[in-house]
Design an enzyme around this catalytic site. Structure first.
Site, PDB file in Angstrom:
ATOM      1  CG  HIS A 221      -5.540  -2.312  -0.212  1.00 48.97           C
ATOM      2  ND1 HIS A 221      -4.728  -2.258  -0.968  1.00 48.97           N
ATOM      3  CD2 HIS A 221      -5.044  -1.555   0.807  1.00 48.97           C
ATOM      4  CE1 HIS A 221      -3.691  -1.466  -0.806  1.00 48.97           C
ATOM      5  NE2 HIS A 221      -4.060  -1.111   0.591  1.00 48.97           N
TER       6      HIS A 221
ATOM      7  CB  SER B 179      -0.999  -0.144   1.146  1.00 49.89           C
ATOM      8  OG  SER B 179      -1.926   0.918   1.049  1.00 49.89           O
TER       9      SER B 179
ATOM     10  CG  ASP C  78      -6.074  -3.721  -3.761  1.00 45.06           C
ATOM     11  OD1 ASP C  78      -6.897  -2.897  -3.418  1.00 45.06           O
ATOM     12  OD2 ASP C  78      -4.824  -3.641  -3.627  1.00 45.06           O
TER      13      ASP C  78
END
Length: 417
Positions: A394, A206, A361
């Site tokens: 995610h 991320s 995601d």
């Protein structure tokens, strides 16, 4: 004798942020785990925190006074610095938006992957992670006294994001602009302060994956292998749009900047919906059976309220604002601050790379990592793509331990460029 993980404070040189503000009395808080004989090296260069203090203050915002910041830089003696053992490989991990430097050990965000006999084995390698610049868990950030404000951003042309704050909020109460280039430069300063020049594996997911890529572009000669997970070359309009709405929730809280209890809760609730995917939410927060009486919260509503309350209790609202802005500014092709003109972007990366996307995601779509891997291959670099399957979306890089173990081992085995 096996070592234990250590958390330490590291005074760093002052840093000119991309927005134009100066960061003085600069500090990085780091985490180390490695061979026991290396503890003497670490203690010669950093202030190692007592284990009881680390446990007591885990995931609590750090608010340093100016005097405390200055004092950290006075107690170390450069003449006593020891060099790290060059035979021990270094693995550098970079945490995500609201994580901290404790990558392994109790409460570590990658705890199942780190430890003796695990893929990231501290008996065979030197493991490091630093709290990101702009956060509130020990590295310099808006929770510290004297951290620069947006009024000190000197770059022209509207570089700072349009906060669209209420008229009553002055720029001096908003944190100075921080970018992933700034965060990467702070990590490079920390590596220099520890005497580490070469990193065998650099990994993060991320926002951490964004910073991983910035590090590999800024100092391509220092990193041999990369493992960016659920990241991208530049923040998309989709990512920036979600961050914009979260930012408004913070700024419209009447208690900001001293606090933003409900604003921080709402921002976190919004974020959690982007971090998760529908199949995972249906699995864990399923709708109650139709015969259940009406009234009360649906499971997902209770889940989101709980997540909001958790972040409100452990994070600083100004730090959250700064980190959202950092994510917005991520763009490998943009020249970092006062760096020399020339080609910037993924073309500077020299490391062998395993780009990982997460199949469900909904924030960083896996197509971003596919495109990055293809670009690196076209440039003659060794690059592979792998997809992490996760019902949870995610946040799969913090959940799917068995496939993640295989990916970490695969990244460690990438050829040295």
């Amino acid at each position: 004798m096996p070592s234990l993980p250590q958390v330490f404070d590291l005074p760093l040189p002052e840093l000119l942020l991309e927005g134009g503000a100066w960061l003085t009395s600069h500090v990085a808080r780091g985490w180390w785990w490695g061979p026991g004989q290396e503890e003497a090296w670490l203690r010669s260069r950093a202030h190692v925190l007592p284990e009881a203090e680390v446990r007591r203050n885990a995931l609590r915002p750090v608010h340093r006074t100016r005097a405390e910041q200055r004092q950290l830089g006075l107690a170390l003696n450069p003449r006593a610095f020891q060099k790290p053992d060059p035979s021990v490989p270094t693995v550098l991990l970079v945490h995500a938006l609201t994580g901290d430097m404790r990558a392994g050990g109790p409460g570590g965000w990658w705890e199942p992957l780190i430890g003796p006999g695990r893929p990231l084995d501290p008996e065979r390698m030197r493991l490091l992670c630093f709290n990101n610049l702009g956060s509130c868990y020990g590295s310099s950030g808006p929770a510290d006294e004297g951290f620069p404000s947006r009024a000190e951003d000197r770059r022209t042309g509207g570089f700072a994001p349009p906060f669209l704050a209420p008229p009553s909020l002055e720029e001096r109460v908003l944190p100075a602009t921080v970018t992933p280039w700034d965060q990467a430069r702070a990590i490079l300063q920390a590596l220099d302060a520890l005497g580490i020049q070469q990193v065998d594996l650099l990994a993060g997911g991320s926002l951490g994956g964004m910073i991983v890529l910035c590090l590999a572009v800024l100092a391509p000669e220092r990193f041999e292998r990369l493992l960016p997970i659920a990241a991208c070359e530049a923040a998309s309009s989709w990512i920036t749009g979600w961050n914009h709405v979260a930012r408004q929730a913070l700024l419209l809280d009447l208690a900001f900047p001293e606090a933003a209890p409900r604003g921080l809760e709402l921002a976190r609730q919004l974020a959690m919906l982007t971090y998760r995917a529908e199949p995972g939410l249906e699995l864990r927060q399923a709708r109650p059976p139709p015969e259940q009486p009406l009234g009360g919260l649906y499971p997902v509503q209770g889940y989101l309220e709980h997540q909001g309350e958790q972040l409100r209790a452990r994070f600083d609202a100004r730090a959250y604002l700064a980190l959202l802005g950092a994510m917005d500014h991520h763009d490998l092709s943009r020249r970092p601050g006062t760096a020399p003109e020339g080609g910037w972007g993924a073309s500077r990366i020299r490391a062998s790379t395993l780009c990982v996307g997460i199949d469900r995601d909904q924030l960083f779509f896996p197509s971003h990592m596919v495109a990055l891997s293809e670009r690196l291959r076209m440039q003659g670099r060794h690059s592979e793509y792998a997809e992490l399957p996760s019902l949870h979306g995610h946040d799969g890089f913090l959940i799917e331990w068995e496939p993640l173990e295989g990916l970490v081992r695969r990244a460690l085995a990438l050829p040295v460029p």
